[in-house]
Design a protein around this motif. Sequence first.
Motif, mmCIF file in Angstrom:
data_model
loop_
_atom_site.group_PDB
_atom_site.id
_atom_site.type_symbol
_atom_site.label_atom_id
_atom_site.label_comp_id
_atom_site.label_asym_id
_atom_site.label_seq_id
_atom_site.Cartn_x
_atom_site.Cartn_y
_atom_site.Cartn_z
ATOM 1 N N GLU A 1 0.827 -1.210 0.000
ATOM 2 C CA GLU A 1 0.000 0.000 0.000
ATOM 3 C C GLU A 1 0.862 1.262 0.000
ATOM 4 N N ILE A 2 1.972 1.185 0.700
ATOM 5 C CA ILE A 2 2.893 2.324 0.704
ATOM 6 C C ILE A 2 3.378 2.588 -0.720
ATOM 7 N N GLU A 3 3.721 1.493 -1.390
ATOM 8 C CA GLU A 3 4.179 1.599 -2.773
ATOM 9 C C GLU A 3 3.115 2.240 -3.657
ATOM 10 N N GLU A 4 1.889 1.774 -3.487
ATOM 11 C CA GLU A 4 0.780 2.301 -4.279
ATOM 12 C C GLU A 4 0.581 3.791 -4.042
ATOM 13 N N THR A 5 0.657 4.172 -2.786
ATOM 14 C CA THR A 5 0.463 5.588 -2.438
ATOM 15 C C THR A 5 1.524 6.460 -3.098
ATOM 16 N N LEU A 6 2.760 5.976 -3.078
ATOM 17 C CA LEU A 6 3.841 6.744 -3.699
ATOM 18 C C LEU A 6 3.657 6.822 -5.211
ATOM 19 N N LEU A 7 3.197 5.726 -5.802
ATOM 20 C CA LEU A 7 2.961 5.719 -7.250
ATOM 21 C C LEU A 7 1.839 6.682 -7.618
ATOM 22 N N MET A 8 0.814 6.725 -6.763
ATOM 23 C CA MET A 8 -0.311 7.620 -7.025
ATOM 24 C C MET A 8 0.095 9.091 -6.899
ATOM 25 N N ALA A 9 1.129 9.327 -6.135
ATOM 26 C CA ALA A 9 1.615 10.705 -6.003
ATOM 27 C C ALA A 9 2.568 11.051 -7.146
ATOM 28 N N ASP A 10 2.640 10.164 -8.158
ATOM 29 C CA ASP A 10 3.466 10.401 -9.347
ATOM 30 C C ASP A 10 4.969 10.417 -9.093
ATOM 31 N N LEU A 11 5.390 9.691 -8.092
ATOM 32 C CA LEU A 11 6.823 9.644 -7.796
ATOM 33 C C LEU A 11 7.589 8.912 -8.906
ATOM 34 N N GLY A 12 6.869 8.065 -9.633
ATOM 35 C CA GLY A 12 7.518 7.286 -10.698
ATOM 36 C C GLY A 12 7.887 5.904 -10.182
ATOM 37 N N THR A 13 7.880 4.915 -11.087
ATOM 38 C CA THR A 13 8.066 3.522 -10.688
ATOM 39 C C THR A 13 9.427 3.281 -10.043
ATOM 40 N N GLU A 14 10.466 3.687 -10.740
ATOM 41 C CA GLU A 14 11.812 3.398 -10.240
ATOM 42 C C GLU A 14 12.096 4.037 -8.874
ATOM 43 N N PRO A 15 11.865 5.342 -8.748
ATOM 44 C CA PRO A 15 12.107 5.962 -7.442
ATOM 45 C C PRO A 15 11.270 5.325 -6.336
ATOM 46 N N THR A 16 10.044 4.929 -6.666
ATOM 47 C CA THR A 16 9.183 4.306 -5.659
ATOM 48 C C THR A 16 9.797 3.002 -5.176
ATOM 49 N N MET A 17 10.197 2.154 -6.136
ATOM 50 C CA MET A 17 10.797 0.864 -5.781
ATOM 51 C C MET A 17 12.050 1.088 -4.938
ATOM 52 N N GLU A 18 12.886 2.015 -5.393
ATOM 53 C CA GLU A 18 14.126 2.295 -4.670
ATOM 54 C C GLU A 18 13.848 2.730 -3.245
ATOM 55 N N LEU A 19 12.891 3.648 -3.117
ATOM 56 C CA LEU A 19 12.598 4.189 -1.806
ATOM 57 C C LEU A 19 12.064 3.107 -0.868
ATOM 58 N N VAL A 20 11.128 2.318 -1.391
ATOM 59 C CA VAL A 20 10.527 1.285 -0.546
ATOM 60 C C VAL A 20 11.581 0.235 -0.170
ATOM 61 N N ASP A 21 12.422 -0.137 -1.123
ATOM 62 C CA ASP A 21 13.481 -1.114 -0.808
ATOM 63 C C ASP A 21 14.398 -0.593 0.289
ATOM 64 N N ARG A 22 14.820 0.656 0.130
ATOM 65 C CA ARG A 22 15.752 1.214 1.129
ATOM 66 C C ARG A 22 15.101 1.335 2.494
ATOM 67 N N LEU A 23 13.834 1.747 2.469
ATOM 68 C CA LEU A 23 13.110 1.912 3.726
ATOM 69 C C LEU A 23 12.937 0.565 4.423
ATOM 70 N N ARG A 24 12.565 -0.438 3.659
ATOM 71 C CA ARG A 24 12.380 -1.783 4.229
ATOM 72 C C ARG A 24 13.674 -2.266 4.856
ATOM 73 N N GLU A 25 14.760 -2.057 4.092
ATOM 74 C CA GLU A 25 16.059 -2.515 4.559
ATOM 75 C C GLU A 25 16.425 -1.818 5.878
ATOM 76 N N ARG A 26 16.220 -0.509 5.901
ATOM 77 C CA ARG A 26 16.599 0.240 7.097
ATOM 78 C C ARG A 26 15.720 -0.129 8.296
ATOM 79 N N VAL A 27 14.434 -0.340 8.027
ATOM 80 C CA VAL A 27 13.528 -0.745 9.110
ATOM 81 C C VAL A 27 13.978 -2.105 9.658
ATOM 82 N N LYS A 28 14.392 -2.977 8.736
ATOM 83 C CA LYS A 28 14.842 -4.315 9.129
ATOM 84 C C LYS A 28 16.130 -4.223 9.961
ATOM 85 N N VAL A 29 17.091 -3.471 9.433
ATOM 86 C CA VAL A 29 18.387 -3.341 10.113
ATOM 87 C C VAL A 29 18.222 -2.743 11.495
#
Length: 300
Positions: A36-64
């Motif tokens: 859902e976070i990904e969807e929200t970012l896509l709906m805000a027109d962030l663009g596919t690549e930046p969205t994926m990058e952001l969510v990946d980095r965020l997930r990683e940091r939350v995990k770490v």
Amino acid sequence: RLARLRARLVKSNNVFGRSLLALLSSDQIDEDVWDEIEETLLMADLGTEPTMELVDRLRERVKVEGSRDPDRVRALLREELTTLVDPSLDRSLNVRAAGRPAVVLVVGVNGVGKTTTVGKLARVLVAEDKDVLLGAADTFRAAAAEQLTTWGSRVGVPTVSRDEGTDPASVAYDAVAAGIEGEVDVVMVDTAGRLQNKANLMDELGKVKRVIEKQSEVDEVLLVLDATTGQNGLNQAKVFSEVVDVSGIVLTKLDGTARGGIVVAIQRQLGVPVKLVGLGEGPDDLAPFDAETFVDALLE
Ligand code: GDP
């Protein structure tokens, strides 16, 4: 000015911010929540690549970090978004030239808010004690030159315009010549933007620029884009950047959209910073773009 920018942006973006923050405040940030976070970012027109990058980095940091504290997750999101918007970009307007007027060429498709932006920007420059002159090089519609002249008188600066159908390049030339003659600080040239005929547009804009360059450098080429047009606006932007070296983006109508993520998509795809944002139709509704204020407003 920044406080006002913030207030306006918050008003237009809070749908986006609220849903993101609500998602990040869930007890369990599971796979569905990340989707859902990904969807929200896509709906805000962030663009596919930046969205994926952001969510990946965020997930990683939350995990770490192993932290599920919503405040911490929010802080991480703010950091990652700010990195994407890139606070390090130089967003200053190149409107200082030694011994001659600075020349600003303003381009973009009809209806995006070009003429309005020229008027508002003239007002900002006048408030900074600069002598400004406008050139109405959109000669395809008589109304366009009239509209610019009206803005000119509204903010107290002269406008060079010619009859409908005059060669736009010759109007641009005359405006710059008048600016040099009058020893003004800044000449701003408004142009036509009929994208229906790409070849014509290329010829015309290219010629306008070449003709100006017979007398002066062009210091700034501002491409005006309508934030509400999303991907379509980006495609337009690409066409323009093939014709002229765009040095800055003005993103208009940000007051009417929750798609502020387009800032990131534009900068990525064009490699050009967003320098100014339009936040309404009035003469004071133009603000310098500031990455941190913008991200804070997105997340308000
Ligand atoms: P041009 O054809 O590109 O020169 O566009 P105009 O300057 O004529 O603007 C088209 C319409 O958009 C006008 O009704 C403007 O008042 C409106 N407009 C321009 N900038 C903004 C903005 O930042 N916000 C809003 N809400 N409307 C804007």
